[in-house]
Write a protein that holds these residues in place. Structure first.
Motif, mmCIF file in Angstrom:
data_model
loop_
_atom_site.group_PDB
_atom_site.id
_atom_site.type_symbol
_atom_site.label_atom_id
_atom_site.label_comp_id
_atom_site.label_asym_id
_atom_site.label_seq_id
_atom_site.Cartn_x
_atom_site.Cartn_y
_atom_site.Cartn_z
ATOM 1 N N LEU A 115 -6.999 15.687 5.183
ATOM 2 C CA LEU A 115 -6.691 14.515 4.349
ATOM 3 C C LEU A 115 -7.928 13.627 4.210
ATOM 4 N N TYR A 116 -8.607 13.419 5.322
ATOM 5 C CA TYR A 116 -9.817 12.592 5.304
ATOM 6 C C TYR A 116 -10.887 13.231 4.409
ATOM 7 N N GLN A 117 -11.053 14.543 4.551
ATOM 8 C CA GLN A 117 -12.063 15.226 3.739
ATOM 9 C C GLN A 117 -11.756 15.114 2.260
ATOM 10 N N ARG A 118 -10.476 15.326 1.894
ATOM 11 C CA ARG A 118 -10.119 15.243 0.481
ATOM 12 C C ARG A 118 -10.285 13.817 -0.036
ATOM 13 N N GLY A 119 -9.848 12.842 0.745
ATOM 14 C CA GLY A 119 -9.855 11.466 0.274
ATOM 15 C C GLY A 119 -11.222 10.816 0.364
ATOM 16 N N PHE A 120 -11.815 10.876 1.551
ATOM 17 C CA PHE A 120 -13.025 10.090 1.762
ATOM 18 C C PHE A 120 -14.290 10.947 1.734
ATOM 19 N N GLY A 121 -14.126 12.260 1.624
ATOM 20 C CA GLY A 121 -15.271 13.129 1.435
ATOM 21 C C GLY A 121 -15.454 13.459 -0.040
ATOM 22 N N GLN A 122 -14.342 13.884 -0.663
ATOM 23 C CA GLN A 122 -14.428 14.283 -2.072
ATOM 24 C C GLN A 122 -13.842 13.219 -3.010
ATOM 25 N N VAL A 161 3.368 13.777 2.463
ATOM 26 C CA VAL A 161 3.887 14.980 3.115
ATOM 27 C C VAL A 161 3.922 14.764 4.636
ATOM 28 N N LEU A 162 2.867 14.120 5.152
ATOM 29 C CA LEU A 162 2.824 13.838 6.590
ATOM 30 C C LEU A 162 3.985 12.932 7.005
ATOM 31 N N VAL A 163 4.218 11.891 6.191
ATOM 32 C CA VAL A 163 5.328 10.983 6.509
ATOM 33 C C VAL A 163 6.647 11.749 6.539
ATOM 34 N N ILE A 164 6.816 12.627 5.552
ATOM 35 C CA ILE A 164 8.072 13.375 5.487
ATOM 36 C C ILE A 164 8.203 14.302 6.695
ATOM 37 N N ILE A 165 7.103 14.963 7.061
ATOM 38 C CA ILE A 165 7.174 15.878 8.209
ATOM 39 C C ILE A 165 7.452 15.114 9.503
ATOM 40 N N VAL A 166 6.706 14.021 9.710
ATOM 41 C CA VAL A 166 6.923 13.229 10.928
ATOM 42 C C VAL A 166 8.341 12.670 10.938
ATOM 43 N N GLY A 167 8.779 12.194 9.768
ATOM 44 C CA GLY A 167 10.143 11.670 9.668
ATOM 45 C C GLY A 167 11.172 12.741 9.976
ATOM 46 N N HIS A 227 -2.092 6.935 7.775
ATOM 47 C CA HIS A 227 -2.656 7.654 6.626
ATOM 48 C C HIS A 227 -1.948 7.334 5.324
ATOM 49 N N VAL A 228 -0.692 6.916 5.428
ATOM 50 C CA VAL A 228 0.061 6.671 4.213
ATOM 51 C C VAL A 228 -0.329 5.334 3.580
ATOM 52 N N ILE A 229 -1.052 4.513 4.312
ATOM 53 C CA ILE A 229 -1.477 3.251 3.711
ATOM 54 C C ILE A 229 -2.991 3.149 3.616
ATOM 55 N N PRO A 289 0.796 -1.218 0.000
ATOM 56 C CA PRO A 289 0.000 0.000 0.000
ATOM 57 C C PRO A 289 0.835 1.278 0.000
ATOM 58 N N MET A 290 1.995 1.235 0.663
ATOM 59 C CA MET A 290 2.848 2.437 0.645
ATOM 60 C C MET A 290 3.283 2.770 -0.777
ATOM 61 N N LEU A 291 3.702 1.734 -1.503
ATOM 62 C CA LEU A 291 4.145 1.959 -2.880
ATOM 63 C C LEU A 291 2.986 2.455 -3.734
ATOM 64 N N VAL A 292 1.823 1.832 -3.552
ATOM 65 C CA VAL A 292 0.649 2.259 -4.316
ATOM 66 C C VAL A 292 0.314 3.710 -3.983
ATOM 67 N N SER A 293 0.387 4.045 -2.692
ATOM 68 C CA SER A 293 0.039 5.409 -2.312
ATOM 69 C C SER A 293 1.066 6.400 -2.870
ATOM 70 N N LEU A 294 2.316 5.953 -2.967
ATOM 71 C CA LEU A 294 3.324 6.815 -3.593
ATOM 72 C C LEU A 294 2.962 7.053 -5.066
ATOM 73 N N TYR A 295 2.572 5.976 -5.730
ATOM 74 C CA TYR A 295 2.155 6.096 -7.128
ATOM 75 C C TYR A 295 0.932 7.010 -7.244
#
Lengths: 321, 340
Positions: free
Chosen positions: A278-285, A297-303, B183-185, A57-63
């Motif tokens: 993020l939820y609104q954009r993804g699962f609302g719209q 972006v969240l992963v990068i910021i947290v990282g 969220h990333v997955i 899923p991470m790779l898919v989400s990157l794509y």
């Protein structure tokens, strides 16, 4: 004892150089063959999960983050468009600001309170178990929908907080409906859940050898000196560990803002957390491409926060080994 | 404690040494010149093994009046803080028995007359009785517990006891997944599960647990297994036992505390989890408790606070009971790994 030593080790070795695969020095000498086959069988569920539920899923989400995808039509490659759109998206920057405020204000307050209470509870206090339970309970319940509903009422215009203030003749504002105080109310909810870092601090305090304090007392060191020269340095790995964990957790907060604002992030987007947007954009719209880009972006910021934390820890975290 | 204690003796009596596990120590003196006395913190904790540490018996007799005032003050402050902490929860409980229009007039905890009908109203406010949502949550929670217990303990055994190629990076990967934002997955996961037709079923909430995706528990169990003497499994190995047998017969029975910790945390977290249940469960008949509670808030548009609090109390009750039963394991689990 050993558990906590390991805890300290985690701070050092988990993300920075996670080489502690082998158990603490008991590793059998190379006389025995490797247990690859058995290990694979025991790890099969975990490996499958890592591939199917995490890395895949991470790779898919990157794509997807480079595509325009609404779940109905096929993903459409749009390059960096999602990311460039973010730059011009005021609500995105606002959500980032809200979340950063929440983390930067909420986490130190929560950890500070956790440390103060842990210090007060340390060393042979009567009724320790009782106090510990009472202070810990909110952190177990704090992420639930029920407590978020309670918070919404408490900080409402005629809610509990204003009723209590009215007893002292103060006319409080509508905390939740005022953009300048809404986020503060949610930060307070976060601070209220200081119980779990408090327990970690308590465990850490108990590991500090009392002879240090005795020696310092003999040398005439005062209370504050002993706290600054003994407690703080010896507790620094625990403080660091709590800091890393709480920051990572706080960046991902969702339920409180969602329930308190009724899913809107209002008033005026003042409680629009990053994850809520993020939820609104993804699962609302169903703008899955944009949501995936935000997730990265969240992963990068947290990282980045975690990496800075680990880097900075060299200068203030003291390992007694 | 006060009478039998010999304040300045360095040798604890057998009686007091025996009680160190349970007996709370006297409030701590600020500066204690007699060395071994400061260990009270070790023993006063309810879950420390009894008599692990020597502790000087200290009674109130050992305290000067000034110290006694100080300790009294400390307790006053702590009790005040405890009341502030717990007040919102108590107020919610009391309000759940109040008529709804009274909720806004009563900051106190005094309940003039109880209105248990709030519970009946809330119970039947949505399309299904609240019992349906409790049952749905129970199914999800049980599935998650079984999944975590089986898959995480297996992975933990491999990481703690087996020697295999790629162990280091796999362990590192496991630790990193603890910190990875869900969220990333979640988007690809949602797409995957919707393509196999699992939206509005409990599978998306249970199957990942069967695959050890809650890596904190793997970490917790690895830590625990490392504390079990290796001689035990070496002996079993000499007796001809293979890894499955060592795992099932030696390690698993010894790691009951870690399994209990996992069970309780999985219970509480899955019960309270909102984000993934909100995403995967959109049809009212499969709503779990948090999702139903949220639907309740939306449907009532924040008018019927009495029954809203009643259902909130119902939703928190299982967590509270789990807390009471498993406190010891919760505290240990947190102290060991830093998970919440």
């Amino acid at each position: 004892m050993s558990a906590l030593a390991e805890l300290g080790n985690l701070g050092k070795s988990s993300a920075a150089r996670p080489t502690k695969g082998a158990p603490n020095g008991h590793r059998p000498k190379a006389t025995r063959p490797k247990d690859n086959r058995a290990a694979f069988i025991f790890l099969a569920p975990w490996i499958l999960g890592l591939i199917a539920i995490t890395v895949g899923p991470m790779l898919v989400s990157l794509y997807l983050s480079f595509t325009d995808y609404n779940l109905i039509q096929d993903p459409n490659w749009i390059g960096l468009d999602n990311f460039t759109r973010m730059f011009g998206d005021e609500r995105f920057w606002n959500s980032l600001g809200v979340t950063l405020t929440y983390v930067i204000v909420g986490v130190p307050l929560q950890l500070g309170l956790a440390l103060i209470v842990a210090l007060a509870l340390d060393k042979g206090l009567k009724g320790l178990a009782f106090y510990r339970s009472v202070f810990y309970l909110p952190s177990l319940l704090g992420s639930s929908v029920a407590v978020a509903i309670l918070w919404k009422q408490m900080f409402g215009t005629s809610g509990l907080v204003n009723q209590l203030l009215a007893v002292f003749g103060i006319h409080g504002p509508g905390w939740i409906s005022d953009p300048s105080t809404a986020l503060g109310s949610i930060i307070l909810l976060h601070v209220w859940t200081f119980g779990s870092p408090m327990i970690i601090f308590l465990a850490g305090l108990r590991q500090i050898p009392t002879m240090y304090y005795e020696a310092a007392a003999v040398d005439g060191a005062g209370r504050i000196t002993r706290f600054l020269k003994i407690t703080l340095p010896l507790l620094s790995p625990i403080i660091f560990f709590n800091l890393v964990l709480q920051i990572i957790g706080a960046f991902q907060s969702f339920t409180q803002a969602f329930i308190v604002s009724g899913g809107t992030g209002g008033p005026s987007d003042s409680t629009m957390f990053f994850t809520l947007y993020l939820y609104q954009r993804g699962f609302g719209q169903f703008d899955m491409g944009y949501a995936s880009a935000m997730a990265w972006v969240l992963v990068i910021i947290v990282g980045a926060f975690t990496a800075i934390n680990f880097y900075a820890s060299k200068f203030w975290v003291f390992y007694d080994d | 404690m006060t009478t039998e204690a010999a304040p300045h003796s360095n040798v604890p009596s057998a009686a007091t040494a025996h009680r160190t596990g349970a007996a709370p120590g006297a409030p701590r003196a600020v500066v204690r010149p007699v060395p071994p006395s400061n260990d009270a913190g070790q023993g006063s904790n309810g879950d420390a093994p009894p008599a692990r540490r020597r502790r000087l018996p200290r009674g109130d007799l050992a305290l000067s009046p000034r110290q006694r005032v100080k300790s009294l003050l400390k307790h006053v402050v702590l009790i005040a803080a405890a009341i502030v902490m717990i007040y919102p929860l108590l107020w919610m409980l009391v309000s759940s028995f109040r008529p709804s229009d009274d909720v806004f007039r009563a900051p106190g905890l005094w309940l003039a007359e109880a209105h248990p009908e709030n519970y009946a109203n809330g119970w039947n406010a949505l399309s299904s009785p609240f019992g349906t949502y409790l049952l749905n949550s129970t199914i999800v929670v049980l599935g998650a517990i079984i999944g975590n217990l089986v898959s995480c303990s297996m992975a933990a055994y491999a990481f703690a006891r087996l020697d295999f190629s790629g162990k280091k990076w796999m362990f590192a990967a496991m630790l990193i997944t603890i910190m990875l934002p869900i969220h990333v997955i979640i988007v690809p996961q949602y797409i995957l599960f919707s393509q196999i037709g699992w939206i509005n079923t409990f599978w998306p909430l249970i199957v990942p647990k069967l695959l050890a995706t809650d890596a904190f528990f793997v970490f917790l169990m690895v830590q625990f297994i490392r504390g079990i003497p290796r001689e035990l499994d070496e002996a079993a190995r000499i007796d001809g036992a293979g890894h499955p047998r060592i795992f099932l017969r030696v390690i698993l029975p010894l790691m009951t505390p870690a399994l209990a910790t996992t069970t309780i945390f999985t219970f509480i977290w899955t019960w309270s989890d909102f984000f993934s249940q909100l995403i995967y469960l959109t049809s009212p008949d499969v709503f779990t408790v948090p999702v139903a509670l949220r639907a309740f808030v939306d449907a009532q548009s924040s008018t019927d606070w009495g029954s809203m609090f009643a259902m909130s109390v119902v939703s928190l009750l299982p967590v509270f009971i789990a807390f009471l039963i498993g406190q010891k394991f919760l505290v240990k689990g947190i102290a060991t790994t830093g998970i919440k």
